[in-house]
Design an enzyme around this catalytic site. Sequence first.
Site, PDB file in Angstrom:
ATOM      1  N   TYR A  97      -5.524  12.765 -12.456  1.00 33.53           N
ATOM      2  CA  TYR A  97      -5.168  11.489 -13.068  1.00 33.53           C
ATOM      3  C   TYR A  97      -3.768  11.573 -13.668  1.00 33.53           C
ATOM      4  O   TYR A  97      -2.967  10.645 -13.530  1.00 33.53           O
ATOM      5  CB  TYR A  97      -6.197  11.101 -14.130  1.00 33.53           C
ATOM      6  CG  TYR A  97      -7.573  10.881 -13.545  1.00 33.53           C
ATOM      7  CD1 TYR A  97      -7.906   9.670 -12.940  1.00 33.53           C
ATOM      8  CD2 TYR A  97      -8.541  11.873 -13.581  1.00 33.53           C
ATOM      9  CE1 TYR A  97      -9.158   9.464 -12.387  1.00 33.53           C
ATOM     10  CE2 TYR A  97      -9.802  11.680 -13.036  1.00 33.53           C
ATOM     11  CZ  TYR A  97     -10.103  10.473 -12.437  1.00 33.53           C
ATOM     12  OH  TYR A  97     -11.340  10.274 -11.886  1.00 33.53           O
ATOM     13  N   ASN A 120     -10.674   0.628  -7.334  1.00 35.16           N
ATOM     14  CA  ASN A 120     -10.284   0.622  -5.921  1.00 35.16           C
ATOM     15  C   ASN A 120     -11.335  -0.138  -5.100  1.00 35.16           C
ATOM     16  O   ASN A 120     -12.492   0.265  -5.052  1.00 35.16           O
ATOM     17  CB  ASN A 120     -10.165   2.066  -5.432  1.00 35.16           C
ATOM     18  CG  ASN A 120      -9.985   2.198  -3.942  1.00 35.16           C
ATOM     19  OD1 ASN A 120      -9.634   1.268  -3.247  1.00 35.16           O
ATOM     20  ND2 ASN A 120     -10.252   3.392  -3.443  1.00 35.16           N
TER      21      ASN A 120
END
Length: 163
Positions: A97, A120
Amino acid sequence: MTERFLARLDSPIGRIELLADDDAVTSLTIERDAALPHDGDPEQRNAVLETAVAQLVEYFAGARTDFDVPVRLHGTAFQQAVWARLQQLQWGDATSYGALAEAVGKPGSARAIGGAVGANPVPIIVGCHRVLASDGRITGYSGGEGVPTKLWLLGHEHIGFAA
């Protein structure tokens, strides 16, 4: 364009539902608790979905390591930047991340990156399962049954992670 086309397929991680408009895949959902969002709707496939289904079948069989079916990802500019970076990851690649935050020019925003990754709309094809914590741990997964689904995808692509 509106999503007018629907296809489903069975996979090792559960049933998958794909939505598309005339030109691109717009959504991929992995079943959770034996349910998909459009279970009651009949399939209506188009050429884009036929290609996507064929590529996913090849992926799950280990015969495909990348996708070239067109996708249309609707989201904020920040989400779009994160998803574009995810699309650059290849089979077997992993990132963190924090590294994603650096790559999109937002250092220190790992939590916001996590939100974008989790939002997503086309997982697997846009490989959000390839994102791990900076120490290699699995911190979660929003698709399918969550972490067990991510574990399967990581194992399928031979991506190592910390326990």
